[in-house]
Design an enzyme around this catalytic site. Sequence first.
Site, mmCIF file in Angstrom:
data_model
loop_
_atom_site.group_PDB
_atom_site.id
_atom_site.type_symbol
_atom_site.label_atom_id
_atom_site.label_comp_id
_atom_site.label_asym_id
_atom_site.label_seq_id
_atom_site.Cartn_x
_atom_site.Cartn_y
_atom_site.Cartn_z
ATOM 1 C CG LEU A 73 -22.742 -58.657 -28.617
ATOM 2 C CD1 LEU A 73 -24.054 -58.712 -29.366
ATOM 3 C CD2 LEU A 73 -22.801 -59.502 -27.360
ATOM 4 C CD GLN A 113 -20.885 -56.117 -34.301
ATOM 5 O OE1 GLN A 113 -21.784 -55.263 -34.289
ATOM 6 N NE2 GLN A 113 -20.418 -56.670 -33.196
ATOM 7 N N GLY A 119 -27.151 -53.210 -29.690
ATOM 8 C CA GLY A 119 -26.804 -52.742 -31.023
ATOM 9 C C GLY A 119 -26.051 -53.812 -31.785
ATOM 10 C CG HIS A 173 -19.989 -49.994 -29.952
ATOM 11 N ND1 HIS A 173 -19.055 -50.360 -29.003
ATOM 12 C CD2 HIS A 173 -20.203 -51.108 -30.702
ATOM 13 C CE1 HIS A 173 -18.727 -51.630 -29.182
ATOM 14 N NE2 HIS A 173 -19.425 -52.103 -30.199
ATOM 15 C CD GLU A 174 -23.648 -51.299 -32.661
ATOM 16 O OE1 GLU A 174 -23.159 -51.951 -33.599
ATOM 17 O OE2 GLU A 174 -23.584 -51.669 -31.479
#
Length: 223
Positions: free
Chosen positions: A139, A101, A96, A180-181
Site C-alpha cells: 500500500l 506506514q 496487513g 512483509h509486515e
Amino acid sequence: LGGARRRGGAATRGGVGRAGDPGGGGTWAGGGHGWGGVPAPKAPSANPPAMTVRPIIMLGDPRLRLRGEPVASFGRSLHELLDDLADTMRHAPGVGLAAPQLGEPLQACVVEVEGHLHELVNPRIVRATGEDRDLEGCLSVPGYVAYVTRNERVWVVAQNRFGRKIKVAGSGLLGRALQHEIDHLAGKLYIDYLDSLDDLIPVGAGEDEGQNEAVREATSALA
C-alpha cells in the site's frame, strides 16, 4: 501488504504448530480459529467505536526506512495505534499494515487473513522453512506488484496489546503477510528483494486477463 496468492494457498494451512516448536511449548495461532490465546470474535456492539482512518505514507518518505523502536508501554496510546492500524488496513483495503506506514516508528503491526485479526507487538520470526515465490504488492508503493521469493512457512513470537506473549505460525498468504509486515518494522520494503525496479509490474499491464486479475488481487491484499 498488497499481494494475494493465485494458487489457492490457504492462509490457515498448517496454521498450528506442535508442542516443542520454537518459542516454547503450547499452541501456535493460525488463521481463523482463535487458537493460541487469540480471543474469539465478540458479539457486535450496539454502539461500535468510531473508525479512525489515517493516511498511509508512501515510498520516498524517509519514515518508511526507519527501524521501529521496541514497544515498552502497553497502555492507551498503543491500543489506539493498533485500532488505527486495523481501521486503516481495512479501509485501504489490505491484509496487513505496520506502524511505520502511519509514520509511527514502533514495533507494532496488524495482519488480518480470512477474518482473523492478529495484533503483533515486538514480533520476531523464530523459525522459517521452505520457499515460495508469488506476486506481492504494498500500500506504500501503489500501482505496482512484483514476484518475490519468501519463506513458505514462518513461526512468529510477539506480544499482544496487553503485553502478553503470543505465538503465530502461518503459511500461504498468512505466512507472506507476516514476513512483509515484520520487514516494515525493520525499514525494509518488498522492492528491496528485486534485482531491479524493472521487475515491477504496473497494475493492469498483464498480457492476459488472468494475469491482470492476479495483479489486481495482489494490489488489494498486502500492505
